[in-house]
Design an enzyme around this catalytic site. Structure first.
Site, short mmCIF file in Angstrom:
data_model
loop_
_atom_site.label_atom_id
_atom_site.label_comp_id
_atom_site.label_asym_id
_atom_site.label_seq_id
_atom_site.Cartn_x
_atom_site.Cartn_y
_atom_site.Cartn_z
N ASP A 1 13.09 -7.04 -3.96
CA ASP A 1 13.76 -8.24 -4.43
C ASP A 1 13.11 -8.69 -5.75
O ASP A 1 12.92 -7.87 -6.64
CB ASP A 1 13.71 -9.32 -3.34
N TYR B 1 15.63 -18.42 -10.27
CA TYR B 1 16.94 -17.87 -10.63
C TYR B 1 17.47 -18.53 -11.89
O TYR B 1 18.00 -17.87 -12.79
CB TYR B 1 17.92 -18.08 -9.48
N HIS C 1 17.17 -4.97 3.26
CA HIS C 1 16.59 -5.63 2.10
C HIS C 1 15.13 -6.03 2.30
O HIS C 1 14.33 -6.00 1.38
CB HIS C 1 17.42 -6.87 1.76
#
Length: 460
Positions: A227, A379, A435
Site C-alpha cells: 500500500d 491522500y 492487500h
C-alpha cells in the site's frame, strides 16, 4: 493542398512531435529541501536523541473509549440479502461491537505490542515512532544479519507486522540471511507525529525515513512495503538508490513517461492473448470492464480522503464504532473480493486470515492516537502535489523483489511492472492472500523476502 494549409499541418506535426518527445523523456527528480521543518511553529534546533518509548494508553483515555463504545448503537437495518455489497453490514457490526465490549482486552493487547521495544526520535520537526526487532542468529552457520525497513500502509499500522517479525529475525530454511527490522509509524499514523504544515506527502515521508535509518547507523538497507508502504519504499529506491540495497513490494503503482503503459493496456484488450500480455496473465487485466468496475467500486474512499480528509476524519474520530465500520469494510473486501457477498463480509468466519483481535488492535491504534484524520491527509497531500506524477514517471533501477498476491486489488503482468522496475530480481505469484499480505499470509511474505534478499546477498 494550399501552401497555408500545408504549413498549418506541418506546424501541428512539429508541435505534437515535440510534445510526445517531451512526454517520453524521463523527468528530473523533484527537489526537496534538505532540512525542512514540519513541526508546529518556527524551526528549532533538532534533538537527534533516540528515546525509548512504551505504548501506555492512560486510564482516562481508556475509560473514555469504553464509554463511547458502550453508547447505544444507532444502526440502520441491513437490506435483505445485501451482505457487504452496500458496505459494512449492520448485523455484523453489532456482533463485532458486542465482542469488543465484552471480551476484547486492550491492556492485554497493549502488552503484546510492547513485547518489542519502541522508540521515538525527532526528524524535520516531527517525533517519529518506530518499533524494532533485532536478529537472532543463535547457533546458525553462514547466516548474515542485514537491516530491513518495513513500512505499513493505510488503513493498517505496525500491528500488521507483529506476526511476521519472528519469521524475519530468526534463521529460516533455505535462507542465509536474517533481518534487523525497523518498523516505523508513517508520520501522521499511529504514534508518529503529523505534519503541522501543508505539503507533507509520501515523497517527503521517504526523506524522513531515510534520515531515520541513517540516524540508526544504517547507511544502506533493504526496504519492504505494501500500500503506501510500497509507494514510499519505491520512492526511496528512486530518490536514494545509493542507500537502498533492494526494494521488495507487494502492491504496485506503475506509470511510465508518456502513454506507453496505457497504450499497451488498451492494445492488450483487443489483440490476441500473448501479443501484449501473456496468456497466463490475461486475467490480471482483462476484461478491462472488470478492472474499471473494481476501481469505481473500491476507490470512493480515496477520492473523499484526497479532497476532504478533515471532514471524514471529524466524523470518524467521534466514536470507535464509526471508525471500526469504515476500516473493517476495507479489511473485508481487500482481503478477498468475494467477501462482499457474505453476510459477515468474511470477518467472522473461522477461516478469515486475520484474527478479530488483530483487527481491533489496529483500530484501537487509530482511535487512541486520533490519527484517522492525519492519516487521511496523506491522500490529499499526495494527489494535490505536482511532484506526484513526476516521480511516478521515473523508473526504479534498484534491485526489486515483486510478490504478487491473487486477491490484491490491482495485479499487473511482469512485462508491465518492468516499465517501473528495471531490475526485477524475483517475481513470484503467491497461492493466497490479498492487500494486507503481511497480516494475512506472513509466512508467504517472509519466504519471498528471504528468497529475494538471499539471492542478492549471494551475488555480491
Amino acid at each position: 493542398m494550399s501552401w497555408s494549409r500545408f504549413m498549418a499541418v506541418g506546424l501541428v506535426v512539429v508541435v505534437v512531435s515535440y510534445k510526445v518527445k517531451e512526454m517520453m523523456e524521463e523527468p528530473p527528480l523533484p527537489h526537496l529541501e534538505p532540512d525542512p521543518w514540519w513541526g508546529p511553529g518556527e524551526p528549532q534546533d533538532e534533538d537527534v536523541s533516540i528515546n525509548r518509548f512504551s505504548i501506555n494508553i492512560s486510564d482516562e483515555d481508556l475509560r473514555d473509549f469504553k464509554a463511547r463504545l458502550a453508547l447505544p448503537l444507532r444502526l440502520t437495518p441491513a437490506l435483505e440479502g445485501a451482505n457487504f455489497t452496500y458496505g459494512m453490514n449492520s448485523d455484523t457490526l453489532q456482533k463485532i461491537v458486542k465482542y469488543w465490549r465484552e471480551k476484547y482486552d486492550w491492556r492485554e493487547r497493549e502488552a503484546r505490542l510492547n513485547s518489542y521495544p519502541h522508540y521515538k526520535t525527532r526528524i524535520e520537526g516531527l517525533d517519529i515512532h518506530f518499533m524494532r526487532a533485532d536478529s537472532k542468529i543463535g547457533s546458525a552457520k553462514n547466516v548474515k544479519a542485514v537491516p530491513l525497513l518495513l513500512i505499513h500502509g493505510w488503513p493498517d499500522s505496525i500491528v500488521g507486522f507483529l506476526d511476521i517479525l519472528p519469521l524475519l529475525t530468526h534463521p529460516q530454511e533455505g535462507s542465509n540471511v536474517v533481518f534487523d527490522v525497523i518498523c516505523p509509524s508513517i508520520p501522521g499514523f499511529g504514534f508518529s507525529q503529523s505534519s503541522s504544515k501543508q505539503g507533507f506527502s509520501h515523497i517527503e515521508t521517504s526523506q524522513v525515513l531515510v534520515k531515520l535509518m541513517q540516524r540508526l547507523g544504517y547507511e544502506q538497507f533493504y526496504v519492504q512495503g505494501g500500500d503506501w508502504g510500497a509507494r514510499i519504499a519505491t520512492n526511496m529506491a528512486i530518490m536514494y538508490p545509493q542507500r537502498i540495497l533492494g526494494v521488495h513490494v507487494n502492491t504496485f503503482y506503475v506509470s511510465t513517461p508518456g502513454l506507453t503503459f496505457r497504450i499497451k493496456m488498451l492494445l492488450g484488450a483487443f489483440l490476441p492473448a500473448g501479443v501484449v500480455v501473456a496468456k497466463e496473465d490475461q486475467n490480471k487485466l482483462y476484461p478491462l470492464s472488470n478492472l474499471f468496475s473494481m476501481v469505481l467500486m473500491e476507490t470512493g474512499y480515496m477520492h473523499l480522503q484526497a479532497t476532504k480528509p478533515d471532514t471524514i476524519g471529524a466524523a470518524l474520530n467521534q466514536n470507535p464504532v464509526s471508525l471500526a465500520a469504515y476500516i473493517l469494510e476495507k479489511f473485508s473486501i481487500w482481503t478477498h473480493r468475494d467477501n462482499r457477498h457474505k453476510p459477515d463480509g468474511g470477518l467472522l468466519h473461522g477461516d478469515f486470515p486475520i484474527s478479530l483481535d488483530n483487527l481491533l488492535d489496529n483500530i484501537c491504534i487509530y482511535w487512541f492516537t486520533s490519527s484517522i484524520t492525519t492519516s487521511a491527509r496523506l491522500y490529499s497531500e499526495a494527489f494535490n502535489k505536482k511532484t506526484y506524477g513526476m516521480l511516478d514517471n521515473i523508473p526504479c533501477r534498484v534491485p526489486a523483489g515483486l510478490a504478487i498476491f491473487p486477491q490484491e486489488n490491482l495485479k499487473l503482468p511482469k512485462n508491465f511492472l518492468a516499465h517501473k522496475y528495471h531490475n526485477i530480481v524475483t517475481y513470484n505469484e503467491q497461492p493466497a492472500g490479498g492487500h494486507f499480505s503481511a497480516m494475512e499470509q506472513p509466512t508467504l511474505v517472509a519466504v519471498d523476502l528471504h528468497k529475494f534478499v538471499s539471492t542478492l546477498e549471494n551475488t555480491t
